[in-house]
Design a protein around this motif. Sequence first.
Motif, PDB file in Angstrom:
ATOM      1  N   MET A 139      41.131  49.056 144.795  1.00  9.14           N
ATOM      2  CA  MET A 139      40.121  50.091 145.001  1.00  9.14           C
ATOM      3  C   MET A 139      40.607  51.428 144.442  1.00  9.14           C
ATOM      4  O   MET A 139      39.852  52.162 143.791  1.00  9.14           O
ATOM      5  CB  MET A 139      39.800  50.224 146.487  1.00  9.14           C
ATOM      6  CG  MET A 139      39.546  48.911 147.205  1.00  9.14           C
ATOM      7  SD  MET A 139      37.950  48.162 146.801  1.00  9.14           S
ATOM      8  CE  MET A 139      36.878  49.048 147.920  1.00  9.14           C
ATOM      9  N   LEU A 140      41.884  51.753 144.696  1.00 15.53           N
ATOM     10  CA  LEU A 140      42.448  53.007 144.200  1.00 15.53           C
ATOM     11  C   LEU A 140      42.553  53.005 142.678  1.00 15.53           C
ATOM     12  O   LEU A 140      42.328  54.034 142.032  1.00 15.53           O
ATOM     13  CB  LEU A 140      43.827  53.245 144.825  1.00 15.53           C
ATOM     14  CG  LEU A 140      43.836  53.533 146.334  1.00 15.53           C
ATOM     15  CD1 LEU A 140      45.275  53.634 146.839  1.00 15.53           C
ATOM     16  CD2 LEU A 140      43.078  54.823 146.640  1.00 15.53           C
ATOM     17  N   ALA A 141      42.899  51.857 142.109  1.00 16.23           N
ATOM     18  CA  ALA A 141      42.976  51.757 140.655  1.00 16.23           C
ATOM     19  C   ALA A 141      41.611  52.010 140.024  1.00 16.23           C
ATOM     20  O   ALA A 141      41.496  52.676 138.986  1.00 16.23           O
ATOM     21  CB  ALA A 141      43.503  50.382 140.257  1.00 16.23           C
ATOM     22  N   ASN A 142      40.573  51.482 140.641  1.00 12.95           N
ATOM     23  CA  ASN A 142      39.216  51.706 140.151  1.00 12.95           C
ATOM     24  C   ASN A 142      38.866  53.193 140.200  1.00 12.95           C
ATOM     25  O   ASN A 142      38.341  53.755 139.227  1.00 12.95           O
ATOM     26  CB  ASN A 142      38.216  50.903 140.985  1.00 12.95           C
ATOM     27  CG  ASN A 142      36.781  51.236 140.644  1.00 12.95           C
ATOM     28  OD1 ASN A 142      36.366  51.201 139.497  1.00 12.95           O
ATOM     29  ND2 ASN A 142      35.996  51.594 141.661  1.00 12.95           N
ATOM     30  N   GLN A 143      39.164  53.840 141.317  1.00 13.93           N
ATOM     31  CA  GLN A 143      38.863  55.259 141.442  1.00 13.93           C
ATOM     32  C   GLN A 143      39.644  56.097 140.433  1.00 13.93           C
ATOM     33  O   GLN A 143      39.114  57.036 139.833  1.00 13.93           O
ATOM     34  CB  GLN A 143      39.168  55.721 142.862  1.00 13.93           C
ATOM     35  CG  GLN A 143      38.283  55.087 143.927  1.00 13.93           C
ATOM     36  CD  GLN A 143      38.784  55.301 145.333  1.00 13.93           C
ATOM     37  OE1 GLN A 143      39.650  56.141 145.577  1.00 13.93           O
ATOM     38  NE2 GLN A 143      38.264  54.540 146.281  1.00 13.93           N
TER      39      GLN A 143
END
Length: 233
Positions: free
Chosen positions: A173-177
């Motif tokens: 999720m953090l990588a996507n953001q």
Amino acid sequence: MSQARPTSWLSEAWRRIRKLAWLKALGNVVFLIVFFQLYLAIQQHPAQTVIQIPATSIDHWVGFQPWAVGLYLSLWVYTALPVALQPDLRSLAFYGWTIGLLCAVGLTIFYLAPTSVSVAAGQRPEGGALFATLYAVDDNGNACPSLHVAAAVLSGLWLHHMLRRLGAPRWAMLANQGWCAGIVFSTMAIKQHLLIDVLAGGALGAVAGWWSLRTSATRLDTGRSARIDARKD
């Protein structure tokens, strides 16, 4: 009797990617060809006089950062991910309609109210043939709202939703953001857009993402209720 092991989120993601893979790939190519034909035609034949977007103090602070061109170009991979992860034909068609509507709104604005950053950006720094090509494509008329940013924000919202449904870990999720934020930043860092363009594009992408995800959820709930009623009958 042993129970079946739950499918990992990566396995489920890969299953989705393989589903209708040829159609997703072909659709992406055709969509991009049609989009850029319209994009360049509108740029060459605006309906009104081109308005110059003013620079802000943030634009001057960011400065020219050629290393960010990789993030800028990665948009074409990033926007392909929510397409690849669509689980079935109906969902794929709905998402295609959503991104198509987003681009149609942006192109209509470019035609009716063309804008440029050429004056505020000034003489763009030399960056080799790659930058010369990018500047030539976006020379005049298609600045605000930034469709580069709008597409990134729409994709980011859908990917967040899909990763959560897949049960992806927090790092994903953090990588996507982070990827989405990097693409947004890159539009200013390589002087393709100014802050005003970025804010307008972000707003367009956020509205499209919110509306489409809400509509998608409503459609799923309606379909689920219909199946339950059919079983009762």
